[in-house]
Motif scaffolding. Structure first.
Motif, PDB file in Angstrom:
ATOM      1  N   PHE A  30       7.326 -48.286  31.256  1.00  0.00           N
ATOM      2  CA  PHE A  30       8.218 -47.363  30.543  1.00  0.00           C
ATOM      3  C   PHE A  30       8.101 -47.556  29.035  1.00  0.00           C
ATOM      4  O   PHE A  30       8.047 -46.585  28.278  1.00  0.00           O
ATOM      5  CB  PHE A  30       9.661 -47.572  31.007  1.00  0.00           C
ATOM      6  CG  PHE A  30      10.687 -47.061  30.042  1.00  0.00           C
ATOM      7  CD1 PHE A  30      10.946 -45.706  29.947  1.00  0.00           C
ATOM      8  CD2 PHE A  30      11.385 -47.930  29.226  1.00  0.00           C
ATOM      9  CE1 PHE A  30      11.882 -45.228  29.037  1.00  0.00           C
ATOM     10  CE2 PHE A  30      12.321 -47.462  28.316  1.00  0.00           C
ATOM     11  CZ  PHE A  30      12.564 -46.113  28.225  1.00  0.00           C
ATOM     12  N   THR A  50      13.296 -41.071  30.470  1.00  0.00           N
ATOM     13  CA  THR A  50      14.576 -41.652  30.874  1.00  0.00           C
ATOM     14  C   THR A  50      14.760 -41.549  32.384  1.00  0.00           C
ATOM     15  O   THR A  50      15.334 -42.446  33.010  1.00  0.00           O
ATOM     16  CB  THR A  50      15.722 -40.963  30.121  1.00  0.00           C
ATOM     17  OG1 THR A  50      15.411 -40.936  28.741  1.00  0.00           O
ATOM     18  CG2 THR A  50      17.028 -41.709  30.309  1.00  0.00           C
ATOM     19  N   PHE A  51      14.271 -40.464  32.970  1.00  0.00           N
ATOM     20  CA  PHE A  51      14.313 -40.343  34.440  1.00  0.00           C
ATOM     21  C   PHE A  51      13.526 -41.484  35.083  1.00  0.00           C
ATOM     22  O   PHE A  51      13.962 -42.067  36.066  1.00  0.00           O
ATOM     23  CB  PHE A  51      13.741 -38.985  34.877  1.00  0.00           C
ATOM     24  CG  PHE A  51      14.792 -37.929  35.051  1.00  0.00           C
ATOM     25  CD1 PHE A  51      15.793 -37.781  34.116  1.00  0.00           C
ATOM     26  CD2 PHE A  51      14.785 -37.091  36.160  1.00  0.00           C
ATOM     27  CE1 PHE A  51      16.766 -36.816  34.266  1.00  0.00           C
ATOM     28  CE2 PHE A  51      15.776 -36.125  36.329  1.00  0.00           C
ATOM     29  CZ  PHE A  51      16.759 -35.979  35.378  1.00  0.00           C
ATOM     30  N   THR A  83      11.459 -37.178  26.399  1.00  0.00           N
ATOM     31  CA  THR A  83      12.475 -38.225  26.474  1.00  0.00           C
ATOM     32  C   THR A  83      13.252 -38.125  27.779  1.00  0.00           C
ATOM     33  O   THR A  83      13.558 -39.147  28.411  1.00  0.00           O
ATOM     34  CB  THR A  83      13.430 -38.117  25.273  1.00  0.00           C
ATOM     35  OG1 THR A  83      12.657 -38.119  24.089  1.00  0.00           O
ATOM     36  CG2 THR A  83      14.401 -39.263  25.247  1.00  0.00           C
ATOM     37  N   ILE A  84      13.555 -36.894  28.189  1.00  0.00           N
ATOM     38  CA  ILE A  84      14.254 -36.741  29.468  1.00  0.00           C
ATOM     39  C   ILE A  84      13.379 -37.289  30.600  1.00  0.00           C
ATOM     40  O   ILE A  84      13.845 -38.031  31.469  1.00  0.00           O
ATOM     41  CB  ILE A  84      14.627 -35.260  29.720  1.00  0.00           C
ATOM     42  CG1 ILE A  84      15.698 -34.828  28.733  1.00  0.00           C
ATOM     43  CG2 ILE A  84      15.117 -35.058  31.145  1.00  0.00           C
ATOM     44  CD1 ILE A  84      16.039 -33.363  28.797  1.00  0.00           C
ATOM     45  N   VAL A 127      13.318 -46.731  37.888  1.00  0.00           N
ATOM     46  CA  VAL A 127      12.941 -48.144  37.893  1.00  0.00           C
ATOM     47  C   VAL A 127      14.192 -49.010  38.045  1.00  0.00           C
ATOM     48  O   VAL A 127      14.191 -50.009  38.772  1.00  0.00           O
ATOM     49  CB  VAL A 127      12.163 -48.495  36.597  1.00  0.00           C
ATOM     50  CG1 VAL A 127      11.977 -49.992  36.467  1.00  0.00           C
ATOM     51  CG2 VAL A 127      10.816 -47.802  36.590  1.00  0.00           C
ATOM     52  N   GLY A 128      15.286 -48.596  37.380  1.00  0.00           N
ATOM     53  CA  GLY A 128      16.543 -49.336  37.504  1.00  0.00           C
ATOM     54  C   GLY A 128      17.018 -49.387  38.947  1.00  0.00           C
ATOM     55  O   GLY A 128      17.494 -50.414  39.441  1.00  0.00           O
ATOM     56  N   GLU A 153       6.797 -44.818  26.228  1.00  0.00           N
ATOM     57  CA  GLU A 153       7.530 -44.335  25.066  1.00  0.00           C
ATOM     58  C   GLU A 153       6.741 -44.571  23.777  1.00  0.00           C
ATOM     59  O   GLU A 153       6.796 -43.751  22.866  1.00  0.00           O
ATOM     60  CB  GLU A 153       8.905 -45.005  24.990  1.00  0.00           C
ATOM     61  CG  GLU A 153       9.908 -44.410  25.955  1.00  0.00           C
ATOM     62  CD  GLU A 153      10.287 -42.978  25.612  1.00  0.00           C
ATOM     63  OE1 GLU A 153       9.377 -42.131  25.502  1.00  0.00           O
ATOM     64  OE2 GLU A 153      11.477 -42.693  25.479  1.00  0.00           O
ATOM     65  N   LEU A 206      13.039 -44.353  33.758  1.00  0.00           N
ATOM     66  CA  LEU A 206      13.848 -45.556  33.522  1.00  0.00           C
ATOM     67  C   LEU A 206      14.944 -45.680  34.579  1.00  0.00           C
ATOM     68  O   LEU A 206      15.185 -46.768  35.129  1.00  0.00           O
ATOM     69  CB  LEU A 206      14.446 -45.493  32.117  1.00  0.00           C
ATOM     70  CG  LEU A 206      15.252 -46.694  31.657  1.00  0.00           C
ATOM     71  CD1 LEU A 206      14.365 -47.924  31.580  1.00  0.00           C
ATOM     72  CD2 LEU A 206      15.877 -46.440  30.292  1.00  0.00           C
ATOM     73  N   ILE A 207      15.612 -44.557  34.892  1.00  0.00           N
ATOM     74  CA  ILE A 207      16.662 -44.586  35.914  1.00  0.00           C
ATOM     75  C   ILE A 207      16.056 -45.002  37.253  1.00  0.00           C
ATOM     76  O   ILE A 207      16.604 -45.855  37.969  1.00  0.00           O
ATOM     77  CB  ILE A 207      17.325 -43.191  36.060  1.00  0.00           C
ATOM     78  CG1 ILE A 207      18.010 -42.780  34.760  1.00  0.00           C
ATOM     79  CG2 ILE A 207      18.335 -43.202  37.199  1.00  0.00           C
ATOM     80  CD1 ILE A 207      18.438 -41.327  34.741  1.00  0.00           C
TER      81      ILE A 207
END
Lengths: 118, 501
Positions: free
Chosen positions: B137, B175-176, B171-172, B181-182, B141, B178-179
């Protein structure tokens, strides 16, 4: 009721995320779009911080009489993600500045007519 | 000494060069330094490809912290192949950029351009070689932020709104990811890709993992411009400086496709994604819809850069189509087309950049009569265009051949038929440009004396790509064996574990 209180953090995350996305999609002003992106990203930061929390755990610092710690890894990850978020905001705002000087406006509906939108 | 750090050098070299270029602050020296460093990356990628050809993997613990605690770099035959593609295209575009960019970007911004270019390359290489989901991620970026900057450097003010739209969408998408992976971390407690792959099997089809898969697939699909999430791409490609478009078309979406392959095959496992979640139906339909819709829109464009941008989205559709067939041949076709499409699209965008260099416009009317005035540029465009169509003796034919073979292997006549029908659209939109260049008289207002062939430094990289288009269309042993090895590495997760450096 318990569904709300037990998952309070997650509800906050979901609501903030939706608010952020809604602003990005509907806002007319480009600065507001950047702010919307920020809110959207902050929601994800909160999600990460929530998952690192261990019930009854304290900050992960070596101290006498403490055996249970919160997981520090997600917090560290989110420090990185915050830096990425700040960088994105900086690039976004500097683009807005240049759009303002090139088009004379940052309201989307005002310059939509002046350019060939694809 | 370099031997043991080989796996991390493709990221480190451009990352070191990027600030140096800004400090030097002289366009010519900045260009020379960037070219040297990127050229070194090509050399290293060759080394990595040959080191991983036998199916092994090079592993490198960043900072000496052993995985799973530290971040691991892992190079296997799949990412070494894409890495080679990216670094070769980056070098050739850099050679092309010297003249092209100097005419499109303000003089004092040139060192900054090269710096952003190097940062973008560092990010893309990082995405390819990292073995850590969160690290991926971060590199994503880095490359994206550099890309927004590169797009916004053109003289045409519309590049600014294009870059802003790209920034919002990008960015969206990130961030998706990132979510997603979280969510994987929530369930498995690890970020290392190999660890993730192991532990996901135990918690498979848990709701959190399913949601994570959905977030990651949507996020990556925005990044790789899968129909209908491609709307940022045509604007960004149309208004970016010509060299940037050639670079992005050859690398950025390809790397995003690699991210999808890595998540689907290595982390989630093909069985879970395709058999349990039936993802291949969704992906197949979107890929076919993208191929047809975007090929059709391409035929209606009068701006040639926009036309080629829509064609790029359609070609991404072909690559994803190969993935959705979930077979060794299908995946080989996808990896092959990643390489082949990078060759042809970079050549096409370079030719268009050369036309812009002389004519100051990329509208179809500017191409009229260019066949006689810029013979080398237009013949390069013609050969690369034939490659897009898929004419035999070009790389485009090889890609389509493997794709159709993969479809027929599964008795999927409809898909094979649709792939061939879609090629007819390519005949229309490439033919339109060729007709204008060779069979139409130049427009009245063009000053005939001024229009001549572009400098040799622009023709050489363009023709190197065109010759590669022909060479790899005839002698496929190198590309096919590399792509097959990559496809095997992806399909057969266990081979990733072996081969410790």
């Amino acid at each position: 009721m318990s569904l709300i209180f037990e998952h309070f953090n997650h509800w906050v995350v979901v609501i903030l995320m939706m608010i952020g996305l809604y602003i990005v999609i509907t806002a007319n002003n480009l600065v507001k779009k950047v702010v919307g992106l920020n809110i959207f990203q902050s929601a994800v930061f909160l999600m990460y911080i929530t998952m690192g929390k261990v019930v009854g755990g304290t900050a992960p610092i070596l101290a006498e009489g403490v055996t249970q710690y919160s997981n520090p890894l997600p917090h560290v990850l989110i420090l990185t993600a915050i830096v990425v978020g700040v960088a994105t905001t900086a690039v976004g705002l500097s683009l807005v500045l240049r759009i303002k000087s090139a088009y004379g406006t940052i309201e989307e509906n005002e310059f939509q007519n002046k350019e060939d939108v694809i | 000494m370099f031997e043991q750090h080989l796996a991390v050098l493709p990221v480190l070299l451009p990352l070191i060069a990027a600030p140096l270029v800004v400090l030097i602050n002289k366009p010519r020296a900045a260009w020379l330094l960037s070219t040297l460093f990127v050229g070194a990356c090509v050399y290293i990628s060759f080394g990595l490809v040959s080191a991983t050809m036998d199916g092994g993997a090079l592993r490198y613990a960043l900072g000496g912290w052993e995985p799973p605690w530290g971040i691991e770099m892992r190079v296997d035959s799949a990412n070494a192949f894409v890495l080679l593609t990216v670094s070769v295209i980056a070098t050739l575009v850099l050679l092309f950029a010297k003249e092209s960019i100097a005419s499109e970007v303000a003089h004092k911004q040139l060192p900054l351009f090269y710096s952003a270019y190097l940062l973008c390359l560092a990010g893309l290489s990082g995405i390819l070689i990292t073995g850590d989901a969160f690290n991926l991620f971060v590199f994503l970026e880095i490359s994206s932020l550099a890309t927004y900057t590169l797009v916004s450097l053109a003289a045409d003010r519309r590049c600014l709104t294009a870059a802003f739209r790209y920034l919002v969408m990008g960015t969206i998408g990130a961030t998706f990811i990132l979510i997603g992976v979280g969510m994987l971390y929530m369930k498995t407690g690890t970020l290392n890709m190999l660890d993730l792959a192991e532990r996901i099997q135990a918690v498979e089809s848990h709701r959190t993992i399913n949601t994570g898969l959905a977030f990651i697939m949507v996020g990556v699909s925005i990044k790789l411009a899968l129909f209908p999430l491609h709307m940022w791409l045509p604007a960004a490609y149309s208004f970016a400086p010509s060299a940037v478009t050639a670079f992005l078309a050859g690398t950025a979406t390809k790397v995003a496709i690699y991210v999808m392959l890595r998540f689907v095959f290595t982390i989630f496992g093909a069985g879970y994604v395709f058999e349990q979640m039936n993802m291949e139906i969704i992906v197949l339909v979107l890929a076919l819809a993208g191929i047809f819709q975007c090929s059709f829109v391409a035929t209606t464009q009068s701006n040639i850069k926009t036309l080629l941008a829509y064609s790029s989205v359609a070609q991404v559709g072909y690559i994803i189509l190969g993935v959705s067939l979930v077979s060794l041949t299908g995946l080989t076709a996808s990896l092959l087309h990643i390489f082949n499409h990078a060759l042809m699209k970079a050549a096409l965008f370079m030719a268009v950049g050369a036309v812009f260099y002389r004519m100051g416009s990329v509208q179809i009317i500017a191409f009229q009569g260019l066949g006689r005035r810029m013979p080398w540029t237009m013949s390069a465009f013609t050969i690369a265009g034939l490659s897009i169509i898929g004419v035999p003796l070009t790389v485009g034919f090889i890609s389509k051949w493997y794709l159709v073979t993969a479809a027929l292997e599964q008795g999927n006549w409809l898909v094979a038929f649709l792939v061939l029908v879609a090629s007819l659209f390519a005949v229309v939109y490439i033919g339109k440009v060729i007709e204008a260049a060779y069979f139409k008289e130049p427009s009245e207002d063009a000053d005939a004396t001024k229009i001549k062939e572009v400098p040799v430094s622009m023709l050489i990289p363009m023709w190197l790509l065109v010759l590669a288009n022909i060479y790899f269309g005839i002698d496929t042993s190198l590309t096919v064996s590399a792509a097959t090895a990559g496809a095997e590495a992806l399909l057969n997760g266990s081979s990733l574990v072996g081969g410790v450096q």
